[in-house]
Every structure is written in structure tokens, then in C-alpha cells.
Design an enzyme around this catalytic site. Structure first.
Site, PDB file in Angstrom:
ATOM      1  N   GLY A  59       0.811  -1.218   0.000  1.00 47.65           N
ATOM      2  CA  GLY A  59       0.000   0.000   0.000  1.00 47.65           C
ATOM      3  C   GLY A  59       0.839   1.261   0.000  1.00 47.65           C
ATOM      4  O   GLY A  59       0.311   2.368  -0.074  1.00 47.65           O
ATOM      5  N   HIS A  60       2.187   1.100   0.099  1.00 49.54           N
ATOM      6  CA  HIS A  60       3.079   2.269   0.094  1.00 49.54           C
ATOM      7  C   HIS A  60       3.822   2.411  -1.228  1.00 49.54           C
ATOM      8  O   HIS A  60       4.818   3.119  -1.315  1.00 49.54           O
ATOM      9  CB  HIS A  60       4.106   2.163   1.229  1.00 49.54           C
ATOM     10  CG  HIS A  60       3.489   1.984   2.577  1.00 49.54           C
ATOM     11  ND1 HIS A  60       2.579   2.875   3.090  1.00 49.54           N
ATOM     12  CD2 HIS A  60       3.634   1.003   3.512  1.00 49.54           C
ATOM     13  CE1 HIS A  60       2.196   2.459   4.295  1.00 49.54           C
ATOM     14  NE2 HIS A  60       2.814   1.325   4.574  1.00 49.54           N
ATOM     15  N   LYS A 110      11.504   0.284   8.732  1.00 46.67           N
ATOM     16  CA  LYS A 110      10.802   1.474   9.219  1.00 46.67           C
ATOM     17  C   LYS A 110      10.371   1.211  10.661  1.00 46.67           C
ATOM     18  O   LYS A 110       9.992   0.105  11.014  1.00 46.67           O
ATOM     19  CB  LYS A 110       9.568   1.776   8.349  1.00 46.67           C
ATOM     20  CG  LYS A 110       9.921   2.057   6.893  1.00 46.67           C
ATOM     21  CD  LYS A 110       8.769   2.657   6.092  1.00 46.67           C
ATOM     22  CE  LYS A 110       7.541   1.802   5.984  1.00 46.67           C
ATOM     23  NZ  LYS A 110       7.760   0.437   5.460  1.00 46.67           N
ATOM     24  N   HIS A 222      -0.174   5.207   7.342  1.00 42.82           N
ATOM     25  CA  HIS A 222      -1.259   4.223   7.366  1.00 42.82           C
ATOM     26  C   HIS A 222      -2.528   4.932   7.780  1.00 42.82           C
ATOM     27  O   HIS A 222      -3.539   4.312   8.041  1.00 42.82           O
ATOM     28  CB  HIS A 222      -0.961   3.095   8.364  1.00 42.82           C
ATOM     29  CG  HIS A 222       0.392   2.497   8.190  1.00 42.82           C
ATOM     30  ND1 HIS A 222       1.487   2.945   8.900  1.00 42.82           N
ATOM     31  CD2 HIS A 222       0.838   1.529   7.353  1.00 42.82           C
ATOM     32  CE1 HIS A 222       2.550   2.242   8.515  1.00 42.82           C
ATOM     33  NE2 HIS A 222       2.180   1.386   7.576  1.00 42.82           N
ATOM     34  N   GLY A 403     -22.889  29.428 -22.920  1.00 38.29           N
ATOM     35  CA  GLY A 403     -23.543  30.692 -22.569  1.00 38.29           C
ATOM     36  C   GLY A 403     -22.647  31.904 -22.532  1.00 38.29           C
ATOM     37  O   GLY A 403     -22.994  32.907 -21.920  1.00 38.29           O
ATOM     38  N   THR A 495     -22.338  26.181 -37.733  1.00 39.77           N
ATOM     39  CA  THR A 495     -21.282  27.010 -37.136  1.00 39.77           C
ATOM     40  C   THR A 495     -21.283  28.367 -37.831  1.00 39.77           C
ATOM     41  O   THR A 495     -22.088  28.611 -38.737  1.00 39.77           O
ATOM     42  CB  THR A 495     -19.886  26.386 -37.352  1.00 39.77           C
ATOM     43  OG1 THR A 495     -19.580  26.456 -38.746  1.00 39.77           O
ATOM     44  CG2 THR A 495     -19.817  24.950 -36.876  1.00 39.77           C
ATOM     45  N   MET A 496     -20.351  29.226 -37.447  1.00 41.31           N
ATOM     46  CA  MET A 496     -20.238  30.552 -38.058  1.00 41.31           C
ATOM     47  C   MET A 496     -20.066  30.461 -39.576  1.00 41.31           C
ATOM     48  O   MET A 496     -20.402  31.377 -40.312  1.00 41.31           O
ATOM     49  CB  MET A 496     -19.091  31.340 -37.412  1.00 41.31           C
ATOM     50  CG  MET A 496     -17.731  30.676 -37.508  1.00 41.31           C
ATOM     51  SD  MET A 496     -16.585  31.154 -36.157  1.00 41.31           S
ATOM     52  CE  MET A 496     -16.199  32.846 -36.518  1.00 41.31           C
ATOM     53  N   ASP A 557     -27.600  29.310 -34.579  1.00 44.20           N
ATOM     54  CA  ASP A 557     -26.279  29.211 -33.955  1.00 44.20           C
ATOM     55  C   ASP A 557     -25.740  30.603 -33.626  1.00 44.20           C
ATOM     56  O   ASP A 557     -25.728  31.490 -34.485  1.00 44.20           O
ATOM     57  CB  ASP A 557     -25.327  28.509 -34.931  1.00 44.20           C
ATOM     58  CG  ASP A 557     -23.925  28.433 -34.361  1.00 44.20           C
ATOM     59  OD1 ASP A 557     -23.730  27.701 -33.374  1.00 44.20           O
ATOM     60  OD2 ASP A 557     -23.035  29.133 -34.882  1.00 44.20           O
ATOM     61  N   GLY A 559     -22.735  31.774 -33.194  1.00 43.74           N
ATOM     62  CA  GLY A 559     -21.575  32.187 -33.980  1.00 43.74           C
ATOM     63  C   GLY A 559     -21.990  32.684 -35.354  1.00 43.74           C
ATOM     64  O   GLY A 559     -21.487  33.707 -35.855  1.00 43.74           O
TER      65      GLY A 559
END
Length: 583
Positions: A59-60, A110, A222, A403, A495-496, A557, A559
């Protein structure tokens, strides 16, 4: 509380699966049959050298198996998650090293009761068998201000000990010298952690709970309790608090530190911190240590000793002389060791000043003449209309995007107003479009700003030679081609382009002869408005709206609407008679 999700196969197989995966991907490692022990593949190279063994609960990761390799550990013994490995496995690892001809075995442990007992028992058994074996215990925790009977916990500083021991072993140094040198380093080593969120052992609930706005100082790897819980504060503040506590002489487990000291810093991810945060923590630590005027010789950043998915970090500080730095710098094949620089870090974050590209346009004197007058009235009209339409465009964009279409266009409009007041409107079409391209790039933001900028920059190239109507038509065409190339949209994708494309077809009729430009432009504007209106019934195939099911889209749209409005503004401005006295 609920079990935390884990990507495992089963609770009881998770440690074995993890070790298998590590060994499968690293040619320098092998497993010892019947045990959770990872050892170096090149056992013959251990002959005549001190073998280094470490280990502990799983776990380490990458500790400890990730530190097995040339120049680091000879082997690592893994226990269950957060559980000390069994004595039988530790003994098996010691015997394996001895039978490979090691000149002694060093156990790096340790400071936890279970680890001390199990490694200690294996050490006593090996001694009884006549094997030269020794143990160093890493106890680098600086959290507790008064000494506890159990002593200080072993934390991420252990990894620096692995590294220095491994380098000394490769140099052929004897067991007692390695132990002596490591003990000197251990006396100048300290670590302390902080935690924002807990971890959970596979199959169990989180082992403690932290409120949304709390962080805990000084806890173990731990999830054992730390020294205090505080309300969330900034990275700079918490790191200062940690370093102050680690170096406070009133704290019995402190690490003394004065201006001029040479130190090594480890910024360790306890498992669940993002790399972004880890770098921020590193910056906080570097800045604060430099303000204390210590020399940072090395900095290691990464996941070196973790606690499963605990959200937190630990700082390790170690005083280091040139001999110890050489040990840290020496080569290792262990995959877990961070490949950091081998030079002490300068006082300042290195920043290179960026080369300036666009100087030639910045100091142009204000230009005047019929072109500039027309350009000013067109720009004024465009910016006024876009500011008026801000809310309408935002509203259209709320249906399909995020938005902010009106806000984005309003930013461009404001930048145009600033350009008009600064009197820096260029005197020809080429420079004007480049100028507007830079302006949309720098002030508009978002995808829209990039699209406008790309098309303006591409269009400008057509106006280098002249400002004739046919050159403007060609410019409009180039701009649209650039939009298609980089934006990835075609007409009909909602789209634009759906307002620009019909207008462009109309503008191809522009010639340099007959002065019918306004008539052609008026036709183009009508086509653009019709094109924008027609997007109501289109399925979005490009841009952000394409992620929304077409059923929900009922309005044009934003744009496309904005582009049609810009063309209309250009027409209105050009239709106005010139100011009095200027024909």
C-alpha cells in the site's frame, strides 16, 4: 460510509497481482517462489557485496519493491496491505542473499512495532545460522513534540536511506561501514506529512474521516492520527506550518536547521494528490526554505512512499554533505527512484524572457486618410453592435454551448474601442487585418477568438499588394478556407461558416471596375442573415454544440448570428456618407 472503489480483482489477491505487474514490467526484477519477495534478477552481481533488504506492509508503492535494482535494494519483502511481512519470508530473503554469496545482509526497517519484531526475529535466526546480518531502523517522523515510547515513525526518508545504502553496497563497502554512515545520515533526517482526505484498505471503509474544510497535520503513512486538525489553508501557509514545526527546537523530534545549511528536499505524494498540487507544494517548500537561506542541494518530487489513495503530501529534509550527495546521484536501475537533477538548485526559478515578435507595429504613429476614416467608422459600428447583442448571443449560446458567446464578442468589441481611442488604426488592409487578428487572439479568448484570429491572419496575406475590392473578396475566401482547415467544420455543420459561406459566394462577384461594391455587399449580408437563420434546422456536427442531441436545438447558432451581424455592421458603416467636407 461506504467502501471506496478499488480497481482490483479481489481483496485477497491484490498484493500478489500488484507484485506480478511490477515484476512483469521490469526486467531487473524477479519473484522468489512461494513468497511475496521481489529480488534483483542479477543475483550473481551481489556476490562479495553487502545485500540490502527492506520491506513492510503493502500500500506504500513504489515502496519497497519499486526500489529493487542495481544501486538500490537487493530485495524487498511485502506484507499484506498495511501489515508487516511474516518472519518466514524475511528469513527466506536473507538466506537467498547469503547463498548468492553476499558479504553480509543489511535490513532497512521502518520504525513500526510489527516491522521491528518480524525483521528482528529474522535477524536473530540468521545470526544463529552464522550469517553476517545487521539492521538500521529509520525513524524520521518529526510530528510528535514529545518522545513516545514507540519512538518516531519511519516515513518517506527511508527512500533516501535505501539509495545511499545501495550506492555504498555497489562500491563494495563493508557492512559495518555502511551501517555507521547510514546512522549518521539518520540523525540528520526528518519527515512530516499532511492529509486532506483519507485512504481505505481494499475491502474496508476509510480508516478515518476528515471534514470538507479540514486538513490534518503530521499523520502517518497508514492514516494513524497526526498532531492536529485545522481548517483548510493555502499551500504556502500549510507548508510553512509544516517546515516551522519540523525545525522548531521546542519540538523534541525536530530537525535542526540554520541559514547556510545544505539540505536535500523530498516532496512526496501520499497517493491521492494531483501532480498539479504536488508541484505547487514543491514551489511553496522551495520558496520558504530559500527565505530561510538554506542551500537546497537536491529536490526529489513524486510518489515515493504512498499510503494507497490518501490525499496528501509529506516533506522530507536531510542534511547532506558532498559525499552523501554523490551517493544520491549515483546510477540506479530501480524504477521507483525519481530521475532528478544532480546540481544544487539556484536561488531563482529560471525564467527566460520571451523573444518579441511584433515590435514593428507597436510604435506606429497614428495614420490618417480616407482608408483610416472608413476603417474607424466600420470598427466603431462593429463594436457598438456587438456590445448591443451581448445578451442575445449569450442567450442563444445557453441552448447549445456554455452561454458566453456574447461575453466573448463583447471582449473583442471593448478591445476594438480601445484601439480606436489609442489612434493606432493601421493605414492599409494588410496591417489592419493583422492588427485585428492579434487583437482577437489576445483579448477575445476561447475557441471563437482563435477562429477569428486565424481567419484574419490568413486573410491579411491577400491585401499585401492592394486594397481593391477583388483583393478583399480573395481575403474573405482565404479567411474561410483557414476556418475550415483549422476549425474542422464544413458548411451545414451549424457554425459561423453557415453565415460566412453564402456571403463569400456573393462577394466573389466583386470586381475592381464598376463601383457596385455596396450593392454586392448588401446582397452578401442578406445571404449571411438567411444562412444564420437556417442553422435553426441544422444538426450540429462541429464545435461544442455537437455534443448536444439535436432535438434540444431550436434556435440559430450564435456564432453564425454574430458573423452576420458583423457583416451588416460593415455595410451600415460603409453606406454612411463621409463626414462633411471630405469627399
Amino acid at each position: 460510509m461506504h467502501h471506496s472503489k478499488k480497481l482490483i480483482n479481489s481483496v485477497d489477491k491484490c498484493v500478489d497481482d500488484a507484485l506480478d505487474g511490477l515484476v512483469a514490467c521490469n526486467i531487473g526484477m524477479q519473484l522468489l517462489q512461494g513468497h511475496r519477495i521481489v529480488i534483483r534478477s542479477d543475483l550473481k552481481n551481489i556476490k562479495g557485496k553487502v545485500a540490502l533488504l527492506s520491506g513492510g506492509g503493502s500500500g506504500h508503492e513504489p515502496a519497497h519493491a519499486g526500489y529493487v535494482g542495481v544501486g538500490m535494494l537487493s530485495g524487498a519483502i511485502a506484507g499484506d496491505v498495511f501489515t508487516s511481512p511474516p518472519t518466514g519470508s524475511i528469513s527466506a530473503a536473507i538466506r537467498t542473499m547469503d547463498s548468492a554469496g553476499a558479504a553480509g545482509v543489511l535490513l532497512i526497517v521502518k520504525n513500526y512495532t510489527g516491522d521491528r519484531l518480524n525483521f528482528g526475529l529474522a535477524l536473530e535466526e540468521a545470526k544463529a545460522e552464522g550469517i553476517a546480518v545487521a539492521m538500521v531502523i529509520v525513524a524520521d517522523d518529526c510530528a510528535f513534540t514529545t518522545h513516545k515510547k514507540a519512538g518516531r515513525r519511519g516515513l518517506c526518508g527511508t527512500v533516501l536511506i535505501h539509495k545511499m545504502a545501495g550506492a555504498m553496497s555497489e562500491m563494495g563497502k563493508p557492512l559495518d561501514e555502511i551501517v555507521e554512515k547510514l546512522n549518521i545520515a539518520l540523525s540528520k533526517l526528518g519527515t512530516m506529512g499532511i492529509c486532506l482526505s483519507p485512504c481505505s484498505v481494499p475491502g474496508s471503509e476509510p480508516n478515518f474521516n476528515l471534514e470538507e474544510d479540514e486538513l490534518e497535520l503530521g499523520l502517518g503513512i497508514h492514516g494513524e492520527a497526526g498532531i492536529e486538525r485545522i481548517k483548510m489553508i493555502s499551500a504556502d501557509e500549510v507548508i510553512q506550518k509544516v517546515i516551522d514545526h519540523m525545525t522548531d527546537p521546542a519540538n523534541e523530534s525536530h530537525l535542526s536547521m540554520q541559514a547556510g545549511d545544505h539540505i536535500v528536499l523530498v516532496v512526496n505524494n501520499l497517493g491521492g494528490l494531483s501532480c498539479l498540487e504536488l508541484n505547487i507544494v514543491a514551489k511553496s517548500a522551495m520558496k520558504y526554505l530559500e527565505s530561510k537561506e538554506v542551500v537546497i542541494e537536491r529536490a526529489y518530487i513524486g510518489s515515493l512512499m504512498t499510503a494507497l489513495e490518501m490525499g496528501g503530501t509529506s516533506l522530507t529534509l536531510m542534511h547532506a554533505d558532498s559525499e552523501q550527495l554523490k551517493l544520491l546521484d549515483s546510477r540506479t536501475s530501480a524504477p521507483g527512484w525519481p530521475n532528478a537533477g544532480k546540481h544544487h538548485l539556484t536561488r531563482k526559478c529560471k525564467v527566460l524572457s520571451a523573444p518579441s515578435l511584433e515590435t514593428e507595429y507597436t510604435d506606429t504613429p497614428p495614420e490618417s486618410g480616407p482608408f483610416v476614416d472608413k476603417a474607424r467608422s466600420v470598427l466603431d459600428m462593429i463594436s457598438t453592435i456587438l456590445l448591443q447583442m451581448e445578451e442575445e448571443l449569450n442567450e442563444l449560446d445557453r441552448e447549445a454551448g456554455d452561454g458566453d458567446c456574447g461575453v466573448t464578442h463583447a471582449r473583442a468589441a471593448q478591445a476594438i474601442k480601445n484601439l480606436l481611442t489609442s489612434d493606432a488604426v493601421p493605414g492599409n488592409g494588410h496591417q489592419l487585418l493583422l492588427c485585428l487578428g492579434r487583437l482577437t487572439r489576445d483579448h477575445m479568448g476561447g475557441t471563437t477568438g482563435a477562429l477569428y484570429s486565424i481567419s484574419l491572419m490568413a486573410a491579411a496575406q491577400n491585401l499585401k499588394e492592394n486594397n481593391n475590392p477583388s483583393a478583399w473578396a480573395a481575403a474573405f475566401n482565404s479567411g474561410i478556407e483557414a476556418l475550415k482547415r483549422y476549425g474542422g467544420a464544413e458548411p451545414g455543420d451549424r457554425t459561423m461558416l453557415d453565415s460566412l459561406y453564402p456571403a463569400e459566394e456573393e462577394l466573389r462577384k466583386l470586381t475592381d471596375e464598376d463601383g457596385s461594391e455596396l450593392q454586392v455587399l448588401a446582397e452578401a449580408v442578406q445571404k449571411a442573415e438567411a444562412g444564420a437563420e437556417a442553422t435553426k434546422n441544422m444538426i450540429a456536427k462541429a464545435g461544442r454544440a455537437s455534443y448536444i442531441s439535436s432535438v434540444q436545438l431550436s434556435r440559430p447558432d450564435p456564432g453564425a448570428v454574430a458573423c452576420a451581424a458583423i457583416l451588416k455592421a460593415i455595410l451600415s458603416a460603409l453606406e454612411q456618407p463621409p463626414p462633411e467636407g471630405q469627399e
